[in-house]
Design an enzyme around this catalytic site. Sequence first.
Site, mmCIF file in Angstrom:
data_model
loop_
_atom_site.group_PDB
_atom_site.id
_atom_site.type_symbol
_atom_site.label_atom_id
_atom_site.label_comp_id
_atom_site.label_asym_id
_atom_site.label_seq_id
_atom_site.Cartn_x
_atom_site.Cartn_y
_atom_site.Cartn_z
ATOM 1 N N GLU A 1 0.820 -1.213 0.000
ATOM 2 C CA GLU A 1 0.000 0.000 0.000
ATOM 3 C C GLU A 1 0.855 1.263 0.000
ATOM 4 O OE1 GLU A 1 -3.429 2.438 2.501
ATOM 5 O OE2 GLU A 1 -2.575 0.609 3.369
ATOM 6 N N ASP B 1 9.077 5.842 15.165
ATOM 7 C CA ASP B 1 8.851 7.261 14.902
ATOM 8 C C ASP B 1 9.164 8.019 16.189
ATOM 9 O OD1 ASP B 1 8.021 9.754 14.118
ATOM 10 O OD2 ASP B 1 5.905 9.245 13.893
ATOM 11 N N ILE B 2 10.118 8.946 16.113
ATOM 12 C CA ILE B 2 10.525 9.704 17.302
ATOM 13 C C ILE B 2 10.426 11.191 16.986
ATOM 14 C CG2 ILE B 2 12.321 10.008 19.054
ATOM 15 C CD1 ILE B 2 13.550 7.372 17.935
ATOM 16 N N ASP B 3 9.606 11.900 17.724
ATOM 17 C CA ASP B 3 9.403 13.345 17.535
ATOM 18 C C ASP B 3 10.016 14.109 18.694
ATOM 19 O OD1 ASP B 3 8.107 13.151 15.151
ATOM 20 O OD2 ASP B 3 6.086 13.286 15.997
ATOM 21 N N CYS C 1 16.519 23.027 17.189
ATOM 22 C CA CYS C 1 17.783 23.717 16.963
ATOM 23 C C CYS C 1 18.915 22.785 17.383
ATOM 24 C CB CYS C 1 17.844 25.031 17.755
ATOM 25 S SG CYS C 1 17.952 24.802 19.554
ATOM 26 N N SER D 1 12.784 13.286 9.434
ATOM 27 C CA SER D 1 11.365 13.456 9.102
ATOM 28 C C SER D 1 11.083 14.724 8.314
ATOM 29 C CB SER D 1 10.526 13.465 10.388
ATOM 30 O OG SER D 1 10.726 14.673 11.104
ATOM 31 N N ARG E 1 11.277 17.762 9.661
ATOM 32 C CA ARG E 1 10.985 18.881 10.555
ATOM 33 C C ARG E 1 11.465 18.641 11.983
ATOM 34 N NH1 ARG E 1 5.151 21.266 12.664
ATOM 35 N NH2 ARG E 1 5.921 23.299 13.312
ATOM 36 N N VAL F 1 12.842 11.869 13.688
ATOM 37 C CA VAL F 1 13.485 10.852 12.857
ATOM 38 C C VAL F 1 12.582 9.625 12.759
ATOM 39 C CG1 VAL F 1 15.832 11.601 13.360
ATOM 40 C CG2 VAL F 1 14.748 9.922 14.848
ATOM 41 N N HIS F 2 12.737 8.912 11.646
ATOM 42 C CA HIS F 2 12.045 7.649 11.425
ATOM 43 C C HIS F 2 13.079 6.551 11.240
ATOM 44 C CE1 HIS F 2 8.599 10.182 9.467
ATOM 45 N NE2 HIS F 2 8.550 10.216 10.791
ATOM 46 N N LYS G 1 5.650 8.174 6.552
ATOM 47 C CA LYS G 1 6.110 9.014 5.442
ATOM 48 C C LYS G 1 7.312 8.401 4.736
ATOM 49 C CE LYS G 1 6.682 13.216 6.639
ATOM 50 N NZ LYS G 1 7.391 14.343 7.268
#
Length: 443
Positions: A67, A130-132, A149, A181, A183, A186-187, A346
Amino acid sequence: MKSEIMKVGDMNGRDDMQIDEPKGLDLNHLRLYYGKLFPYADMFRWLSYGNDGKHPACDNSYINRREFSFTLENDIYIRYQSFNNATEMENSIKEKCPVKIDIGPVYNVDLAKRTAYSKTGPVERELIFDIDISDYDDVRYCCAGGDVCLNCWPLMTAAIKVIDVALRDDFGFNHILWVYSGRRGVHCWVCDSKARRLGNAQRASIVDYFRVYKGGENSLRKVSLTGPVLHPFLVRSYTEVLKVIFEEKLLLNQKLLSSDERCQRILEVIPDDSVAGELRDKWQRNQRSKSKQDIDIVRWDQLKQMLQSGKQKVQALRRCVEEIVFSYTYPRLDVEVSKHMNHLLKAPFCIHPKTGRICVPIDPNNCDDFDPRTVPTISQLIDELNVGGMRAGSENDWERTSLGESIKFFRSSFLEPLLKSCKDELESSYSAKLQQSKNSLSW
């Protein structure tokens, strides 16, 4: 084939539909990017895992059970797309010009015919993480939300180092792709065949292996390192990664002990009120110290000396230093992404709709040097194409831009070793079937 089309707003509450709302991309730039720079062949070869060739062991149905989803202009979201070959994928992307491409699992049926079957579901999917950095907002003081930053980016560096080593050394995975990612995070894509075939329960077990956060969002002690001896994985993470990043990066960059409020946050982790009070009094007495050492370093050294001195017999106090470091630096995973096969993520080499930056691969062996501010933007690449067009031509347009190094790294460090492994597995599988056939005939 039929695709499922919906507005982005219609996806609320569905854990396999978490996407960024597209805003701000110049569609003319996007068309140029898809027309000249997007690495279609490489992406297709990756996601085919060797099943796009003529080897007799190839599964020719594999790729059209994968998919893809597109987010188009005006928040239109198209699910359940699949492609038979790289040309078909390229033509569809160029035609629809998606502002975002997500990759989902491989299903048990051809997605073009999925409505004809009563039972459809995912049977294979990369193990993904997925880590934001926005999940670290309670321990960083330089930025918030999607902003990032160089003072807070070391948190992402720590996550890459800790998880990458564990995946390779503790679980035996080899084919791991880390991607910025675009912005705020990281993925991670774990692409070994044994990782892709894990069930949801097995994925959840791996997530639990990484889990150290025990407290809720409002809990003062978010980490509890219990037991007389720490797990070797935690010891390695602390000594080789977390302690270094905390003391050499975050302590000073974030000024973690430079104000009463920030000191209090750390003191509240100490389970003994008398020890915490003694330390608070010491810090208040010397807060006007004329020492040339930074106050954050001085106070951290005092905290370590007090908690780890010989007179502290209680293990909870002696381990409190490690718990503070873990609380501030240990990877914070979006666990639902990793636990379920049906989550979409993504695609690498997409463009983040809010920053315009390309989702480029990150070398885990050199992640200390990665600077998200220098990742090329789509407008930068278009400018480079225009300038490069005046010079002598090259075989690929991307070679004339700053995207070139990322594509070369993707090929040499990830794709080529992966496809070699896939080829070896196909050969082994085919040889085993031939031998089984010979054995049955001889019988």
